[in-house]
Design a protein around this motif. Structure first.
Motif, PDB file in Angstrom:
ATOM      1  N   TRP A 158      43.224 100.233 118.891  1.00 53.80           N
ATOM      2  CA  TRP A 158      43.681  99.948 120.256  1.00 53.80           C
ATOM      3  C   TRP A 158      42.534 100.133 121.247  1.00 53.80           C
ATOM      4  O   TRP A 158      42.260  99.271 122.074  1.00 53.80           O
ATOM      5  N   ALA A 159      41.827 101.268 121.126  1.00 56.07           N
ATOM      6  CA  ALA A 159      40.714 101.527 122.042  1.00 56.07           C
ATOM      7  C   ALA A 159      39.626 100.478 121.875  1.00 56.07           C
ATOM      8  O   ALA A 159      38.977 100.056 122.838  1.00 56.07           O
ATOM      9  N   THR A 160      39.424 100.018 120.646  1.00 58.91           N
ATOM     10  CA  THR A 160      38.385  99.029 120.389  1.00 58.91           C
ATOM     11  C   THR A 160      38.756  97.674 120.984  1.00 58.91           C
ATOM     12  O   THR A 160      37.978  97.072 121.722  1.00 58.91           O
ATOM     13  N   LEU A 161      39.945  97.217 120.660  1.00 54.56           N
ATOM     14  CA  LEU A 161      40.335  95.887 121.112  1.00 54.56           C
ATOM     15  C   LEU A 161      40.532  95.829 122.626  1.00 54.56           C
ATOM     16  O   LEU A 161      40.448  94.771 123.221  1.00 54.56           O
ATOM     17  N   ALA A 168      36.990 104.929 121.890  1.00 48.74           N
ATOM     18  CA  ALA A 168      37.005 104.529 120.485  1.00 48.74           C
ATOM     19  C   ALA A 168      36.114 105.460 119.666  1.00 48.74           C
ATOM     20  O   ALA A 168      36.482 105.914 118.575  1.00 48.74           O
ATOM     21  N   GLY A 169      34.941 105.770 120.215  1.00 50.07           N
ATOM     22  CA  GLY A 169      34.005 106.659 119.519  1.00 50.07           C
ATOM     23  C   GLY A 169      34.605 108.045 119.344  1.00 50.07           C
ATOM     24  O   GLY A 169      34.481 108.669 118.279  1.00 50.07           O
ATOM     25  N   LEU A 170      35.265 108.493 120.384  1.00 52.31           N
ATOM     26  CA  LEU A 170      35.888 109.812 120.345  1.00 52.31           C
ATOM     27  C   LEU A 170      36.944 109.887 119.235  1.00 52.31           C
ATOM     28  O   LEU A 170      36.973 110.822 118.431  1.00 52.31           O
ATOM     29  N   ILE A 180      37.448 112.236 106.746  1.00 57.60           N
ATOM     30  CA  ILE A 180      36.245 111.582 106.221  1.00 57.60           C
ATOM     31  C   ILE A 180      36.339 110.060 106.117  1.00 57.60           C
ATOM     32  O   ILE A 180      35.540 109.353 106.705  1.00 57.60           O
ATOM     33  N   TYR A 181      37.340 109.539 105.346  1.00 62.01           N
ATOM     34  CA  TYR A 181      37.302 108.118 105.013  1.00 62.01           C
ATOM     35  C   TYR A 181      37.254 107.172 106.224  1.00 62.01           C
ATOM     36  O   TYR A 181      36.663 106.080 106.108  1.00 62.01           O
ATOM     37  N   PRO A 182      37.809 107.530 107.425  1.00 59.15           N
ATOM     38  CA  PRO A 182      37.752 106.552 108.519  1.00 59.15           C
ATOM     39  C   PRO A 182      36.336 106.171 108.968  1.00 59.15           C
ATOM     40  O   PRO A 182      36.168 105.257 109.768  1.00 59.15           O
ATOM     41  N   PHE A 183      35.322 106.854 108.420  1.00 57.52           N
ATOM     42  CA  PHE A 183      33.951 106.453 108.800  1.00 57.52           C
ATOM     43  C   PHE A 183      33.702 104.990 108.466  1.00 57.52           C
ATOM     44  O   PHE A 183      32.882 104.320 109.092  1.00 57.52           O
ATOM     45  N   ILE A 184      34.442 104.481 107.466  1.00 56.31           N
ATOM     46  CA  ILE A 184      34.233 103.078 107.069  1.00 56.31           C
ATOM     47  C   ILE A 184      34.566 102.129 108.210  1.00 56.31           C
ATOM     48  O   ILE A 184      33.972 101.068 108.326  1.00 56.31           O
ATOM     49  N   TYR A 185      35.517 102.533 109.080  1.00 59.04           N
ATOM     50  CA  TYR A 185      35.891 101.662 110.194  1.00 59.04           C
ATOM     51  C   TYR A 185      34.770 101.574 111.217  1.00 59.04           C
ATOM     52  O   TYR A 185      34.651 100.579 111.928  1.00 59.04           O
ATOM     53  N   GLY A 186      33.960 102.619 111.307  1.00 57.16           N
ATOM     54  CA  GLY A 186      32.848 102.625 112.247  1.00 57.16           C
ATOM     55  C   GLY A 186      31.934 101.434 112.026  1.00 57.16           C
ATOM     56  O   GLY A 186      31.505 100.762 112.968  1.00 57.16           O
ATOM     57  N   VAL A 187      31.669 101.135 110.756  1.00 59.76           N
ATOM     58  CA  VAL A 187      30.767 100.030 110.425  1.00 59.76           C
ATOM     59  C   VAL A 187      31.352  98.713 110.910  1.00 59.76           C
ATOM     60  O   VAL A 187      30.661  97.901 111.538  1.00 59.76           O
ATOM     61  N   SER A 188      32.637  98.474 110.610  1.00 58.71           N
ATOM     62  CA  SER A 188      33.293  97.234 111.024  1.00 58.71           C
ATOM     63  C   SER A 188      33.251  97.070 112.530  1.00 58.71           C
ATOM     64  O   SER A 188      32.916  96.008 113.043  1.00 58.71           O
ATOM     65  N   ILE A 189      33.620  98.161 113.204  1.00 56.52           N
ATOM     66  CA  ILE A 189      33.730  98.075 114.661  1.00 56.52           C
ATOM     67  C   ILE A 189      32.364  97.804 115.284  1.00 56.52           C
ATOM     68  O   ILE A 189      32.219  96.959 116.163  1.00 56.52           O
ATOM     69  N   SER A 219      27.919  98.849 124.604  1.00 55.53           N
ATOM     70  CA  SER A 219      29.156  99.259 123.934  1.00 55.53           C
ATOM     71  C   SER A 219      28.859  99.942 122.616  1.00 55.53           C
ATOM     72  O   SER A 219      29.434 100.977 122.281  1.00 55.53           O
ATOM     73  N   ARG A 220      27.963  99.300 121.830  1.00 57.27           N
ATOM     74  CA  ARG A 220      27.625  99.876 120.531  1.00 57.27           C
ATOM     75  C   ARG A 220      26.997 101.256 120.698  1.00 57.27           C
ATOM     76  O   ARG A 220      27.294 102.185 119.943  1.00 57.27           O
ATOM     77  N   VAL A 221      26.120 101.395 121.675  1.00 61.34           N
ATOM     78  CA  VAL A 221      25.445 102.673 121.902  1.00 61.34           C
ATOM     79  C   VAL A 221      26.480 103.728 122.312  1.00 61.34           C
ATOM     80  O   VAL A 221      26.500 104.837 121.772  1.00 61.34           O
ATOM     81  N   LYS A 222      27.363 103.349 123.240  1.00 57.20           N
ATOM     82  CA  LYS A 222      28.383 104.294 123.708  1.00 57.20           C
ATOM     83  C   LYS A 222      29.267 104.748 122.549  1.00 57.20           C
ATOM     84  O   LYS A 222      29.523 105.940 122.368  1.00 57.20           O
ATOM     85  N   LEU A 223      29.712 103.763 121.775  1.00 53.11           N
ATOM     86  CA  LEU A 223      30.593 104.072 120.656  1.00 53.11           C
ATOM     87  C   LEU A 223      29.909 105.018 119.676  1.00 53.11           C
ATOM     88  O   LEU A 223      30.461 106.045 119.278  1.00 53.11           O
ATOM     89  N   THR A 224      28.669 104.694 119.315  1.00 51.78           N
ATOM     90  CA  THR A 224      27.948 105.491 118.325  1.00 51.78           C
ATOM     91  C   THR A 224      27.743 106.910 118.830  1.00 51.78           C
ATOM     92  O   THR A 224      28.019 107.883 118.116  1.00 51.78           O
ATOM     93  N   LEU A 225      27.241 106.998 120.068  1.00 52.88           N
ATOM     94  CA  LEU A 225      26.942 108.332 120.600  1.00 52.88           C
ATOM     95  C   LEU A 225      28.207 109.155 120.726  1.00 52.88           C
ATOM     96  O   LEU A 225      28.228 110.335 120.363  1.00 52.88           O
ATOM     97  N   SER A 226      29.266 108.537 121.221  1.00 53.78           N
ATOM     98  CA  SER A 226      30.486 109.316 121.436  1.00 53.78           C
ATOM     99  C   SER A 226      31.094 109.742 120.099  1.00 53.78           C
ATOM    100  O   SER A 226      31.603 110.857 119.956  1.00 53.78           O
TER     101      SER A 226
END
Lengths: 422, 528
Positions: A158-161, A168-170, A180-189, A219-226
């Motif tokens: 929801w936060a992403t779309l 979203a990062g938070l 742990i496993y939700p890290f996989i979604y980070g790559v997609s997003i 956006s990518r930077v914000k998401l990653t850092l957060s």
């Protein structure tokens, strides 16, 4: 006028269903030696009791979760009168059930606002797959924490779309800290959130340097850092509170675990042999390769930009299918993503295909469970060929379904439409 | 060395003075039908230096061995432990590893005929902390070990070597005593650092066919002493007492047998023969065997213990590491769960209770569990005639693969007893020349507790379960380790490449980016 015309009605039914199960559950607990409440919930509440006494939640054997969970469930440790104590005991279950309903609400919001579903259609799908799904309601009211993952994943999507990168990062950081496993979604997003997505004009004929620079968007930077900040801060707090046991039980356990009891994973038989010291090739040490190559490289790369939700579903499906351990709670992980995928899926468009897939999946489960029953309850040695072949067959069925999801994801029109309210 | 030989005759057994003849140099027994205890007390100097060094590093050592065959407990020798070898060891230095002691134990009790070495030699941490009462936190940490041990043969030859010494008349006697242990029902070894003596004793509930016959010689050395007793036992005046009467003599000193009669408070008491229990596992046992303890209702009456004591029925389980209980499941206070199993609650447990680890990842020998059993209400006792059954749900660990698909798990029968405790915590039970402590469970009760043992109702007191394991098929058949490895890797690789191929087709036809955006506009328009 149907029940799906009104969102309040659908949510009322969903909430009532959970309420009935909660009340029934505490009745069964109080009146039968066979408990409704999940064993895991006893682990959480025991851990919460330790915390309330100022001790570490890891004093409870098999507590393999973030201390956050025990903290959240602190009210279950409150000492009070009988009536109150059955209510405080259920506090966690109420929380998990509310999380379920909230997850459903978020998915409905996304379907109507970002996927342009008519409200009635969105409600119908979400009710069928999630809100009214007795399995989902049952799991959260029995006190399994998997429901919390549902709301975190729905929230992340929801936060992403809706283009809230920091939020979203938070959520992502929190979800990874949790399971742990939700890290996989980070790559997609990250791959999905390109400059065009933020409204830039499509660029053509760029040189390598510009391409790289263009990849780095605010956006990518914000998401990653957060995400990183949330993950690191949470772990830092937990580590300073509980030290090495926190790291050992929440994270390292998954690397060093020795309890390869029979489970749905195709690796189960092999790992039994390995653990008992019978093997020579040690193929299992490479098990992470096919899993991670698909989940964090190939699937996001090909699918994320075409359909983010389907990509995430395919990732989850592949992660579970290729995992070294697989139990039924893992199947819940992809349930929350199905309402995004199913409506446009070949499985719905071609009912025969859909029914065949469902039937094969169920047969795969049934075959395995039959062998598991032989072993667990009748004491028959059904490891080979029974469980071994059943888990390989189940793996094959899952691979075939994953292939269909990949094809569907590839054909997706870009249905995630930017939220007009932005 | 001091020796004490005690014969206990039943009240109905006949005795003819000719059966026990005293001469200045010896005492001769002929065809005596009785239970027998033989107890040898050694000064440390009597022992081999190896054994002496080992004992010097220990505060105390208590070995309890009981046969796997059933036998009658005879008062005043009324106590029982589960079959097998139990060892309780308190090292002098708490941090000291149990390794040396353990390897000595492995050597002393050695390989039995089945060529199964004591597991002890394999792991440093095979000893577990013995359970202790939550109230006495000051108790020194003693380490505890148990193993199945059907035969004492290796132990007997080790005694001959380490204790009996070079060939003399003395050693001939010693060797005879050692050999006699091969038919014993119970063998104890006790070392206590404060008294600096090692006591070895054997107990035989029944003699050989035709009764006991032996010639007991006067010791050759002045410092040695042999005491002889031929006794009968009956309940004493006080409810906690046992009264014994009969004949005593010091061999080589007394000219004739001297009559005697004395009574003493006894920690352990025998219940009537009808008070029995049986252990079974409900079939199929699966991976979660349930142990059933079946007791005839008629034998569930409170024993005639002193009035100031409260009695409750208990069982004490000694489980090898391959089978275990879930301390959280069993330790519950949920009355519905406990009622459904006829349990009153888990009172103590110690040892390996990891819920997930396979057997090969478990270091300790196993675990001990003390349960209080529920008993039927008085009305229920009177009205019902069926047996009373308590059940204890247990779990099997993963064991190593085998050539048959199964591996045996041997579970010794637990002991079942009434424990009657007095509220006067500090008061201890008075002096009893036949007292026996350090049984594992006795220290879990207050010092003034009387134990009433139920009789195990079976010839053989070890249950065998078949644990299902991965079947390696004796090198035959298709599903060999090699093929399982190969099969798994091929299937997973095929799956991996199939998904990759599907992805490649997608990427080939529509690239890595989003699909046709014109369509997106179309959707927009439709909606608008």
């Amino acid at each position: 006028m149907g029940i799906f015309d009104s969102a309040p009605r659908v949510f009322f039914v969903a909430t009532t269903l959970r309420l009935v199960l909660l009340v029934y559950g505490s009745w069964q607990d109080a009146n039968s030696a066979v408990k409704y409440t999940d064993i895991d919930y006893m682990v959480f509440t025991d851990a919460a009791r330790y915390v309330s006494k100022g001790q570490t939640p890891y004093a409870r054997d098999t507590y393999r979760y973030t201390p956050l969970l025990a903290w959240m469930l602190l009210p279950t440790a409150w000492e009070s009168s009988v009536l109150w104590s059955s209510l405080t005991f259920a506090f966690g279950k109420i929380l998990f059930a509310l999380a379920d309903v909230l997850a459903g609400w978020l998915v409905v919001q996304l379907l109507t606002r970002c996927y342009r579903f008519p409200s009635e259609r969105a409600l119908r799908y979400v009710a069928a797959v999630w809100l009214w799904n007795p399995m989902v309601a049952n799991i959260s009211t029995r006190g399994s924490s998997e429901g919390l993952l549902g709301v975190l994943v729905a929230g992340l999507l929801w936060a992403t779309l809706t283009k809230r990168a920091t939020l979203a990062g938070l959520i992502l950081g929190l979800a990874v800290h949790f399971k742990i496993y939700p890290f996989i979604y980070g790559v997609s997003i990250l791959w999905w959130w390109d400059a065009e997505r933020d409204g830039a004009a499509p660029a053509t004929n760029l040189d390598v340097v510009s391409r790289v620079l263009r990849f780095i968007t605010p956006s990518r930077v914000k998401l990653t850092l957060s995400a990183l900040a949330t993950f690191i801060i949470l772990n830092f707090i937990m580590y300073t509170q509980y030290g090495v046991p926190f790291l050992q039980h929440t994270f390292l356990h998954h690397v060093t675990r020795i309890d390869h009891r029979h489970n749905f994973s195709p690796y189960a038989t092999l790992l039994y042999l390995v653990a008992a010291g019978n093997t020579e090739f040690h193929f299992e040490t490479l098990a992470f390769l096919p899993q991670l190559l698909l989940v964090v490289v190939a699937l996001p790369l090909v699918l994320a930009k075409k359909n983010l939700a389907t990509s995430m579903l395919a990732q989850t499906f592949a992660f579970v299918t290729f995992n070294k351990v697989c139990t039924s709670q893992y199947f819940l992980w992809y349930l929350i993503l199905l309402p995004f995928y199913l409506p446009s899926s070949e499985l719905i468009r071609k009912p025969t295909l859909g029914l065949t897939a469902a039937a094969l999946w169920v047969i795969g489960q049934a075959l395995w469970l039959q062998q598991g029953y032989y072993l667990e309850f009748l004491g028959l040695s059904s490891f080979v060929p029974g469980l071994f072949l059943a888990s390989l067959f189940f793996f094959a069925v899952n691979i075939w379904i994953l292939g269909i999801i990949v094809r569907d994801g590839g054909e997706s029109l870009n249905t995630e439409i930017q939220d007009k309210t932005e | 060395m001091k020796r004490r030989i005690t014969y206990i005759q039943r009240s109905d057994a006949g005795f003819d003075p000719e059966q026990a003849v005293v001469t200045p140099k010896s005492l001769t027994i002929r065809n005596l039908v009785a239970a027998r205890e033989d107890r040898l007390t050694f000064e440390l100097n009597d022992l081999s230096s190896e054994l002496r060094d080992l004992l010097h590093k220990s505060k105390d050592v208590h070995v309890r061995w009981a046969t796997e065959e059933s036998f009658d407990a005879v008062p005043p020798f009324a106590s029982r432990v589960s079959p097998g070898l139990h060892v309780l060891h308190t090292p002098l230095d708490a941090d000291q590893s149990s390794e040396t002691f353990c390897s000595w134990l492995g050597a002393a009790f050695g390989r039995n005929e089945n060529e199964e070495a004591l597991d002890c030699s394999q792991h440093e941490n095979t000893f577990i902390e013995s359970p202790h009462r939550t109230t006495d936190s000051h108790a020194a940490t003693s380490l505890q070990y148990h193993t199945q041990l059907p035969s004492l043969k290796p132990f007997i030859s080790n005694i001959k070597r380490a204790i009996c010494g070079p060939h003399t008349t003395e050693s001939a006697q010693c060797i005879a005593v050692a050999d006699s242990l091969s038919t014993a029902d119970v063998v104890d070894v006790d070392y206590d650092g404060t008294s600096n003596t090692l006591v070895l004793s054997g107990f035989w509930a029944n003699g050989p066919t035709g009764g006991w016959s032996e010639e007991i010689h006067k010791p050759t050395q002045k410092s040695d002493k042999v005491e002889f007793g031929l006794l009968g036992a009956e309940p004493g005046i006080g409810a906690d007492e046992v009264k014994v009467g009969g004949l005593l003599a010091v061999v080589g000193e007394d000219k004739k047998l001297k009559p005697t009669m004395f009574s003493f408070p006894s920690r352990h008491h025998v219940l009537p023969q009808s008070a029995s229990y049986a252990i079974s596992f409900s079939e199929p046992t699966g991976l979660h065997p349930t142990m059933s303890i079946t007791i005839p209702r008629s034998s569930l009456n409170r024993p005639s213990a002193p009035d100031d004591t409260t009695c409750s029925l208990h069982t004490y389980l000694t489980l090898p590491s391959s089978i275990f209980g879930d301390q959280y499941q069993l330790g519950t206070s949920d009355s519905l769960f406990l009622q459904s199993h006829n349990l009153a609650g888990l009172r103590a447990h110690s040892g390996e209770t990891d819920l997930e680890a396979p057997d090969w990842a478990v270091k300790g020998w196993g675990s001990n569990w003390l349960f209080e059993l529920a008993t039927p209400t008085d009305d229920d006792l009177a009205s019902q005639s069926s047996n009373w059954t308590s059940t204890i749900p247990l779990h099997l660990r993963y064991l190593h693969p085998s050539d048959t698909g199964y591996r045996p798990v041997h579970v010794p029968w637990p002991v079942v007893f009434w424990a009657c405790s007095s509220e006067y915590e500090e008061e201890s039970i008075g002096i009893n020349p036949f007292d026996r402590t350090h049984l594992g469970y006795d220290s879990l009760f207050s010092p003034r507790t009387f134990f009433y043992q139920l009789h195990p109702q079976s010839e053989h007191l070890v249950e065998k379960l078949d644990a299902p394991v991965l079947n390696l098929g004796d090198g035959q058949g298709f599903f060999q380790t090699h093929n399982i490895e190969l099969g798994t890797s091929i299937v997973i690789s095929l799956g991996f490449f199939w998904v990759l191929w599907q992805l490649a087709r997608v990427a080939w036809s529509s690239g890595l980016g989003a699909n046709n955006t014109a369509q997106q506009v179309e959707v927009h328009d439709k909606k608008d």
